[in-house]
Design an enzyme around this catalytic site. Sequence first.
Site, mmCIF file in Angstrom:
data_model
loop_
_atom_site.group_PDB
_atom_site.id
_atom_site.type_symbol
_atom_site.label_atom_id
_atom_site.label_comp_id
_atom_site.label_asym_id
_atom_site.label_seq_id
_atom_site.Cartn_x
_atom_site.Cartn_y
_atom_site.Cartn_z
ATOM 1 N N CYS A 349 -8.399 49.081 18.019
ATOM 2 C CA CYS A 349 -9.443 48.278 18.805
ATOM 3 C C CYS A 349 -9.755 46.826 19.414
ATOM 4 O O CYS A 349 -10.232 46.423 19.809
ATOM 5 C CB CYS A 349 -10.191 47.691 17.229
ATOM 6 S SG CYS A 349 -8.967 46.275 16.730
ATOM 7 N N HIS A 605 -9.128 43.215 13.261
ATOM 8 C CA HIS A 605 -10.377 43.641 13.644
ATOM 9 C C HIS A 605 -11.171 43.201 14.199
ATOM 10 O O HIS A 605 -12.005 42.374 13.640
ATOM 11 C CB HIS A 605 -10.822 45.023 12.733
ATOM 12 C CG HIS A 605 -11.978 45.893 13.227
ATOM 13 N ND1 HIS A 605 -11.632 47.117 13.273
ATOM 14 C CD2 HIS A 605 -13.074 46.067 13.314
ATOM 15 C CE1 HIS A 605 -12.860 47.846 13.987
ATOM 16 N NE2 HIS A 605 -13.947 47.395 13.702
#
Length: 700
Positions: A349, A605
């Site tokens: 990510c 994230h």
Amino acid sequence: MEPVVKEKFFIVIRGKSRKGFCRGGIGRVEGELQNGELMAVQFCGSSNSGNSKSGGIVKKEDTYPLTRHQAQLLLFVSSTSKRLELLCNPQLFSAICELSHEDLVVVRHKKGHVPGLVKNLMQIGRNDSQEDLYMLGFEVEILDTDHNFASKKPVPPPLFSAADIVQVVPSHSVSLGVQWKEGQNHRPVSRVNSTSSIGSFGQQVNRRQPGSESIPQVPLELGSLVEVQSNSGVTVYGVIRWIGALEGKTGEWAGIELDYDVKGCSDGTYGGKRFFTCTGNKALFIPKTKCHPDSRFGSCGESVGSRTEKTPVPPFEESEDHVPPLTESEAFSLLVGKMKGIQGHFNSCYLDATLFSLFCSSLVLDRLFQKPLDIEPPTTCTLRKIINRLRRQGFVPAESVMSFRKQLGCDTFSTEEKDPEEFITVLFQKVLCIEPLLKLRSRGETFQDTYTFQIFLEKEQMCPVPTVQQLLDTSCLSSNLKFEVVPSCLMVQMPRFGSKYKMFSYIIPSVELDITDLLYNCPRECFLCGCLAEFECLQCLPDRKLHPGRIKQFCATCNTQVHNHPTRQGHSPTPLVVSTSTTPDAPMPRHTMQLFAVLCIQTSHYVSFVKCGSDPKSWLFFDSMADRCGNDQSGYNIPEVCACPELGDFLSQSEEELTCTNPSQVPELVRRLLCDSYMLLYQKNPVEPLPVSEQQQQQH
């Protein structure tokens, strides 16, 4: 007997208008030139016909092949942007191409999104010439919520284009118990006897039959893509935005943001209390046990591993030709939706969000990327293919990203999650071979070269809710740093360390950064009188009587007067370096930079917000791992891009209004940006050709 020539139809998916062809245009190949260009005829869709127009030339790589049936369906869609939007939703388009008599569909109607039954496939227009292409539409009988026909009058069912259909439910999946009613038809159309088995596109849409194996149970959590069957037999799809208990209800409930408006739903409130925020008539509250994983991204009859090999997007022909950044209209028609953007895989990510932020729409970085190299390394070729695919098709599969990670030359990049600034340094230094974007002068003597700017300061120096402008000003003055030249791109890292420690609960993003007062040897205005400034004072920065948070520079007269005040007599103003060629009455232009992307982090994230276009509301939100199909061993991530106009509305407020904002009272995505911002990306404002000296410096 002459051989039968197979017709080749196509739709233009990219490229500038050329000789009659533009994005979304539909044509038929007449011949192919040696340079890869196609001689073709373009068709003109209208309310009455699909007559062909004069011929033209289009690059083959700018087209996507269609069957005759697909071309006829798309031709009846008058909006070219909606044609491309439908093409980029292969699951839905596949189902529309295979619609059968009495299939239940959901269509866009003047009453909203309503269910209906497909009655006929209709040919629109007159066959004036064998060269013409019929347009195809659907007669759909509108149903009310009780599965009765909405109209009892013997009138022809309304015609709908493929773009008007937002959902397909096979006839065998729901029993309606209704009869067809014949009526007169006075339109210039003719019926096609059967709509089954005509054309195929992409993957087969998942169609569950009664008694078939149920979808494997997958743990549902915030952000999961789910489907819920309504009382009318129509399946609605959405994203879980809230999970918890409701007063007066038993068990665990879920708040779902639906894909489209549904009558009777709310904007995120239930029982007068707000649980999340979305547009009106999209929030559905339902027991969690009635939610099921979205079957459009999973199939009962096939393994998850096999679906990983069949990414539900059209095939892509790679090309090393440069594809320009997406315009605002292109970005919203091509990128918005599920399975859009860059597909994440195995802690990627940080890379996915960074690449999407850097190269989706930034013109400045695009110019740097076009800088010619004597020998282009393999990593640069791979990066170019990733960017071209993102801009041309709107989706990059995980395989492309993993290949790029392995080529970066550092084993940890392919196996571990890294910080965006580490990746950016390797990207610009090793892949793009570009000199550091920032040249900083420390204490007026030594130089520092870097690609990103890290904010360093003491928390006591700032107010509880700082802006990025205040953070940058304070950090530069505290460290005695100045920019040697105006950077083409400025990437500012927020004062936080990793995914846990944040110096501030939330930070207000500055849409425009003014770096005039942070430039070395640049003429500056006196903070008070506007004359040529000669002194700068760090201790005056937080002074509440002198506009706290703003850099304070003074001419000689104002400097004396300001520091005669008892509370400022202990200050130590610093003399500014003023060029001898600068005259006191010379105009002093401001140097500003425009925010174009924000990287955010929450629980390790990374996601990103990207601005596409000049409209203040033209913001996109990207998450490379918005949901997942299958387990960790054999599944795949489902990336998603969604429009975020609420961020534009929020940032359009004044600085005073922004600093008084309560994060709990703003939309969820806006709150996420305020609380989780990690790096803000700015480019020159306005975007102009780089100065010759800077071009030479970057090509050094």
